[in-house]
Enzyme design. Structure first.
Site, PDB file in Angstrom:
ATOM      1  N   SER A 172       0.827  -1.196   0.000  1.00 38.66           N
ATOM      2  CA  SER A 172       0.000   0.000   0.000  1.00 38.66           C
ATOM      3  C   SER A 172       0.870   1.258   0.000  1.00 38.66           C
ATOM      4  O   SER A 172       1.617   1.482  -0.950  1.00 38.66           O
ATOM      5  CB  SER A 172      -0.970  -0.042   1.180  1.00 38.66           C
ATOM      6  OG  SER A 172      -1.976   0.926   1.060  1.00 38.66           O
ATOM      7  N   ASP A 275     -10.308  -3.364  -5.155  1.00 40.38           N
ATOM      8  CA  ASP A 275      -9.584  -2.263  -4.531  1.00 40.38           C
ATOM      9  C   ASP A 275      -9.664  -1.033  -5.429  1.00 40.38           C
ATOM     10  O   ASP A 275      -9.539  -1.146  -6.659  1.00 40.38           O
ATOM     11  CB  ASP A 275      -8.122  -2.685  -4.334  1.00 40.38           C
ATOM     12  CG  ASP A 275      -7.274  -1.683  -3.584  1.00 40.38           C
ATOM     13  OD1 ASP A 275      -7.808  -0.671  -3.088  1.00 40.38           O
ATOM     14  OD2 ASP A 275      -6.050  -1.931  -3.484  1.00 40.38           O
ATOM     15  N   HIS A 305      -8.819  -4.243  -0.684  1.00 40.70           N
ATOM     16  CA  HIS A 305      -7.459  -3.766  -0.470  1.00 40.70           C
ATOM     17  C   HIS A 305      -6.654  -4.515   0.599  1.00 40.70           C
ATOM     18  O   HIS A 305      -5.505  -4.875   0.348  1.00 40.70           O
ATOM     19  CB  HIS A 305      -7.501  -2.265  -0.134  1.00 40.70           C
ATOM     20  CG  HIS A 305      -6.172  -1.646   0.107  1.00 40.70           C
ATOM     21  ND1 HIS A 305      -5.288  -1.318  -0.912  1.00 40.70           N
ATOM     22  CD2 HIS A 305      -5.541  -1.291   1.264  1.00 40.70           C
ATOM     23  CE1 HIS A 305      -4.196  -0.800  -0.402  1.00 40.70           C
ATOM     24  NE2 HIS A 305      -4.326  -0.750   0.911  1.00 40.70           N
TER      25      HIS A 305
END
Length: 312
Positions: A172, A275, A305
């Site tokens: 991320s 996501d 996600h």
């Protein structure tokens, strides 16, 4: 809370996504995430970092040794495999945790780091970079760059690593820093040779929005659980409050010059189908491919996600 009061469902799954999501995720989400407010839903408090950014991680594995090292403005945690290093020294993975540049710490990726250390038989250097909103962009990038330079110059003598076998990775926001650092490595004097990059659900375009341009997944998945557009924009605003910084390539590495993409190491990119960040990760992989870089891309079907941090 009295027996007659009901718990508040802070993060219910949108009905549109119930038939799309993996049943295992729905069960886990409803047992954990549903009942906790997201960081963007309540006033900010640094104590939020006491809990992991994502619930459901696994237990760290046993490795040869674990030690923390202080740097000028951050620290790193070094995981070393059991046994003796191979001839020339250990390969090394420099890894950056997720959490939107605002959450998480050096403990966040203990499970991933020990798995990588044990299964890939490499040293893992996990970076405890500085976080917003207290310390904003470009502090995290500076900490990432300092770590890379230190590992390249001092890793052989201090950690027993092979400085010609350095990989970088992150999840991320950590994937954002890892991607940025591949381009920084190419600009170093002398250039720092990297062997690989692992980008897990990375943030690579901080100009993206729900208008769907240029990444349709921001609009397509705007009702996805766990990382909504509102939450992602909250992270962005608290890390980079100056909108003029958003298109800079050390914020949005997808905008790095073509000549830097051509010098990037081989890549593995993992994205989640549901996501909002899916399409920017795919676009980043395609840009690497166009530059002649060997890239493997994996799309995790039915996944939102955070799923790759929920290996427990």
């Amino acid at each position: 809370m009295s027996d007659t009061q009901e718990r508040k469902a802070w993060q219910p799954i949108h009905p549109d996504f119930l038939p799309k999501l993996l049943p295992e995720y729905i069960k886990h989400h409803n047992a954990t995430t549903l009942w906790s407010p997201s960081v963007h839903q309540i006033p900010w408090d640094p104590s939020f970092r006491q809990n992991p950014p994502v619930a459901g991680g696994s237990t760290p594995l046993k490795v040869g040794s674990v030690k923390d090292l202080p740097f000028s403005k951050c620290k790193v945690r070094v995981f070393t495999p059991e046994g003796n290093p191979p001839e020339g020294g250990w390969p090394v993975l420099i890894y950056f945790h997720g959490g939107g540049w605002c959450l998480g710490d050096v403990n966040t990726e203990n499970a991933f780091s020990t798995n990588a250390c044990k299964r890939a038989n490499c040293v893992v250097v996990s970076v405890d970079y500085r976080l917003g909103p207290e310390i904003q962009y470009p502090a995290a990038v500076e900490d990432a760059e300092e770590t890379l330079n230190w590992v390249f110059k001092n890793g052989a003598s201090e950690l027993g690593i092979n400085a010609t076998k350095i990989a970088v990775g992150g999840s991320s926001s950590g994937g954002n820093l890892a991607a940025i650092i591949t381009h920084k490595a190419a600009l170093s004097n002398p250039p720092i040779p990297l062997t690989f990059q692992v980008l897990i659900v990375p943030v690579v375009d901080n100009t993206a929005s729900t208008n769907g341009v240029p990444h349709a997944s921001w609009k397509e998945n705007e009702n996805t659980p766990a990382l909504s557009p509102e939450k992602m924009i909250w992270f962005r605003a608290n890390y980079m409050p100056n909108e003029a910084d958003w298109p800079k390539w050390d914020s949005s590495p997808i905008f790095a010059p073509a000549e830097l993409f051509a010098k990037a190491p081989a890549a593995w990119i993992g994205v989640a189908e549901l996501d909002i960040l899916r399409d920017e990760g795919l676009a980043y992989g395609e840009k690497l491919k166009e530059a002649g870089v060997d890239v493997e891309i994996k799309i995790y079907k039915g996944a939102p996600h955070p799923i790759m941090a929920q290996d427990g």
